[in-house]
Motif scaffolding. Sequence first.
Motif, PDB file in Angstrom:
ATOM      1  N   ARG A 111     -69.929 -12.469 -18.736  1.00 35.61           N
ATOM      2  CA  ARG A 111     -69.543 -13.657 -19.569  1.00 35.61           C
ATOM      3  C   ARG A 111     -67.854 -13.952 -19.978  1.00 35.61           C
ATOM      4  N   ASP A 112     -67.173 -12.878 -20.024  1.00 39.12           N
ATOM      5  CA  ASP A 112     -65.942 -12.960 -20.371  1.00 39.12           C
ATOM      6  C   ASP A 112     -65.126 -13.466 -19.437  1.00 39.12           C
ATOM      7  N   VAL A 113     -65.633 -13.167 -17.991  1.00 38.24           N
ATOM      8  CA  VAL A 113     -64.962 -13.743 -16.889  1.00 38.24           C
ATOM      9  C   VAL A 113     -65.129 -15.102 -16.563  1.00 38.24           C
ATOM     10  N   LEU A 114     -66.580 -15.609 -16.735  1.00 35.82           N
ATOM     11  CA  LEU A 114     -67.036 -16.820 -16.135  1.00 35.82           C
ATOM     12  C   LEU A 114     -67.137 -17.630 -17.217  1.00 35.82           C
ATOM     13  N   LYS A 115     -66.737 -17.296 -18.610  1.00 35.89           N
ATOM     14  CA  LYS A 115     -66.963 -18.361 -19.665  1.00 35.89           C
ATOM     15  C   LYS A 115     -65.432 -18.236 -20.495  1.00 35.89           C
ATOM     16  N   THR A 116     -65.233 -17.121 -21.104  1.00 32.27           N
ATOM     17  CA  THR A 116     -63.981 -16.874 -21.960  1.00 32.27           C
ATOM     18  C   THR A 116     -62.879 -17.179 -21.091  1.00 32.27           C
ATOM     19  N   HIS A 117     -62.758 -16.795 -19.894  1.00 33.26           N
ATOM     20  CA  HIS A 117     -61.588 -17.012 -19.116  1.00 33.26           C
ATOM     21  C   HIS A 117     -61.798 -17.685 -17.770  1.00 33.26           C
ATOM     22  N   ASP A 118     -62.820 -18.520 -17.812  1.00 32.14           N
ATOM     23  CA  ASP A 118     -63.301 -19.221 -16.594  1.00 32.14           C
ATOM     24  C   ASP A 118     -62.222 -19.790 -15.908  1.00 32.14           C
ATOM     25  N   ARG A 119     -61.297 -20.596 -16.518  1.00 27.91           N
ATOM     26  CA  ARG A 119     -60.168 -21.315 -15.877  1.00 27.91           C
ATOM     27  C   ARG A 119     -59.465 -20.284 -14.991  1.00 27.91           C
ATOM     28  N   VAL A 120     -58.958 -19.213 -15.689  1.00 27.26           N
ATOM     29  CA  VAL A 120     -58.103 -18.314 -15.136  1.00 27.26           C
ATOM     30  C   VAL A 120     -58.714 -17.804 -13.684  1.00 27.26           C
ATOM     31  N   PHE A 121     -60.219 -17.706 -13.680  1.00 26.10           N
ATOM     32  CA  PHE A 121     -60.750 -17.120 -12.473  1.00 26.10           C
ATOM     33  C   PHE A 121     -61.567 -18.290 -11.584  1.00 26.10           C
ATOM     34  N   ALA A 122     -61.118 -19.398 -11.898  1.00 22.01           N
ATOM     35  CA  ALA A 122     -61.696 -20.510 -10.967  1.00 22.01           C
ATOM     36  C   ALA A 122     -61.533 -20.884  -9.598  1.00 22.01           C
ATOM     37  N   SER A 123     -60.259 -20.087  -9.067  1.00 20.05           N
ATOM     38  CA  SER A 123     -59.775 -20.203  -8.071  1.00 20.05           C
ATOM     39  C   SER A 123     -60.547 -19.088  -6.930  1.00 20.05           C
ATOM     40  N   ARG A 124     -60.235 -19.544  -5.546  1.00 20.16           N
ATOM     41  CA  ARG A 124     -60.610 -18.424  -4.403  1.00 20.16           C
ATOM     42  C   ARG A 124     -59.680 -17.814  -3.722  1.00 20.16           C
ATOM     43  N   PRO A 125     -60.011 -16.491  -3.274  1.00 23.78           N
ATOM     44  CA  PRO A 125     -59.014 -16.109  -2.538  1.00 23.78           C
ATOM     45  C   PRO A 125     -58.788 -16.303  -0.988  1.00 23.78           C
ATOM     46  N   ARG A 126     -57.756 -16.169  -0.573  1.00 23.16           N
ATOM     47  CA  ARG A 126     -57.804 -16.474   1.050  1.00 23.16           C
ATOM     48  C   ARG A 126     -58.490 -15.533   1.918  1.00 23.16           C
ATOM     49  N   SER A 127     -59.181 -15.958   3.104  1.00 21.15           N
ATOM     50  CA  SER A 127     -59.940 -15.302   3.759  1.00 21.15           C
ATOM     51  C   SER A 127     -59.914 -15.623   5.161  1.00 21.15           C
ATOM     52  N   LYS A 128     -59.587 -14.751   6.223  1.00 24.95           N
ATOM     53  CA  LYS A 128     -59.748 -15.111   7.522  1.00 24.95           C
ATOM     54  C   LYS A 128     -61.079 -15.551   7.983  1.00 24.95           C
ATOM     55  N   ILE A 129     -62.183 -15.209   7.471  1.00 28.82           N
ATOM     56  CA  ILE A 129     -63.289 -15.600   8.002  1.00 28.82           C
ATOM     57  C   ILE A 129     -63.637 -16.953   7.334  1.00 28.82           C
ATOM     58  N   PHE A 130     -63.281 -17.233   5.981  1.00 29.18           N
ATOM     59  CA  PHE A 130     -63.366 -18.465   5.369  1.00 29.18           C
ATOM     60  C   PHE A 130     -62.504 -19.368   6.062  1.00 29.18           C
ATOM     61  N   GLU A 131     -61.277 -19.127   6.538  1.00 30.17           N
ATOM     62  CA  GLU A 131     -60.303 -20.036   7.207  1.00 30.17           C
ATOM     63  C   GLU A 131     -60.858 -20.547   8.533  1.00 30.17           C
TER      64      GLU A 131
END
Length: 474
Positions: free
Chosen positions: A86-106
């Motif tokens: 709840r703290d990550v996905l609601k209280t600080h949702d915008r801060v944690f809304a991005s995705r990290p880089r990944s060789k597999i995703f790329e």
Amino acid sequence: MQMMSMMFLLWSVILIPIIFFIKHKRGKNSNTPPSPPGLPLIGNLHQLGRHTHRSLCSLSHRYGPLMLLHFGRVPVLIVSSAEVARDVLKTHDRVFASRPRSKIFEKLLYDRHDVASAPYGEYWRQMKSVCVLHLFSNKMVRSFREVREEEISLMMEKIRRSSSLPVNLSKILMSLTNDVICRVALGRKYGGETDFQELMERLSKLLGTFSIGSYVPWLSWVDWIHGLDGQLDKTANDLDENDFVDVLLAIQREKSVGFEIDRVSVKAIVLNVFVGGTETSYTLMEWAMTELLRHPKCMNRLQEEVRKICKGKSSVSEEDIQELKYLKAVIKETMRLHPPLPLMIPHDSTQDVRLGDYHIPAGTQVLMNAWAIGREAATWGPDAENFRPERHLDLSVDYQGQSFELIPFGAGRRICPAISFAVVLNEIVLANLLHRFDWRLPAESIENQTGIAESTGTSVHCKFPLYVIASSTT
């Protein structure tokens, strides 16, 4: 010169671990979450087992629901409780809304041009709006009703023709979801013509593979030795050779959404639809049938409910679903114990933030362990490991992103936009299977089929195909 090179190498071997150890100790003395001791250079990578969600859950029992690991030099927070989620996905949702880089995703997701792995920003917002507008709005989901009904009818007839003989229900459910999504997204079926199912299975497994090189760049050669790079190249090429994505390029040509979408973006979006839709939907249905076969009393109760509500009908309609309370409880309980994505797609912090008493610097990755959250005894009680759908009949917990005790689709800005699409399909398929047939396991395969051994990959389904015998009730 050779002697100087040897001395430099020797001092490097000695000093690098020392420097790493000093930095690690400083980190532990700063106000950071509890962390298991790691190894020089690789951090905690050696503590990730074959089923990472289980390994991380075990570590969280010792170090707490908010735990800091290091994958190489990358700090990674592991979230294993509803309160922290709840703290990550609601209280600080915008801060944690991005995705990290990944060789597999790329490599596999067109350099993160898809909706799921794109970094937070205007591009992501535009792509998400395209998905919702053309596929996942409530209006669009309702408009696909005829497709669902036709494909379910074909599936039921296929099972009926094999009545009293063992059938591979896992394969049947995967074919159904693939056919529904092909027709919805592209207007026709493609699976049998292009070995699409095998390609999707391969893609899902690779997306769930851990890339050493993504976290420890100087160890990238390990991915090559293990064959990961070759598998990524082959799968990426196979995806490009499938021309089914060209159907949606009409959106690009017409510019009907108000902004320009390039061809790569369209292909990435379509790939999200197939990976997210096919794998996760069929996986959830497979686990639901597996648990019902393991718990005959639950199956009997669900069959009694469906057959009472739909008495005299040849099939279950989508209007009937609203009255099937125990069916909805079974699906919730299946999501709780077997979330299709046990570890949600990683989040990435874009600025420094405080979580509770801890300082979390920008650039920290976050893994939400939905599997561990669904089995948290503090939330679900001492029988949290048991399949008991009845627990949901008196609870208001849902999976729409407001109840952080149950987050199979995630929550916050990056919640899966296809919740309605997936749930409607799961409900109507399971209801019809239990209305029309009685189910049992082949005697020779009961031991394997009633276990809960898991596969590996980004979505985790049963390790063994579910073979069953269906007896028609009509």
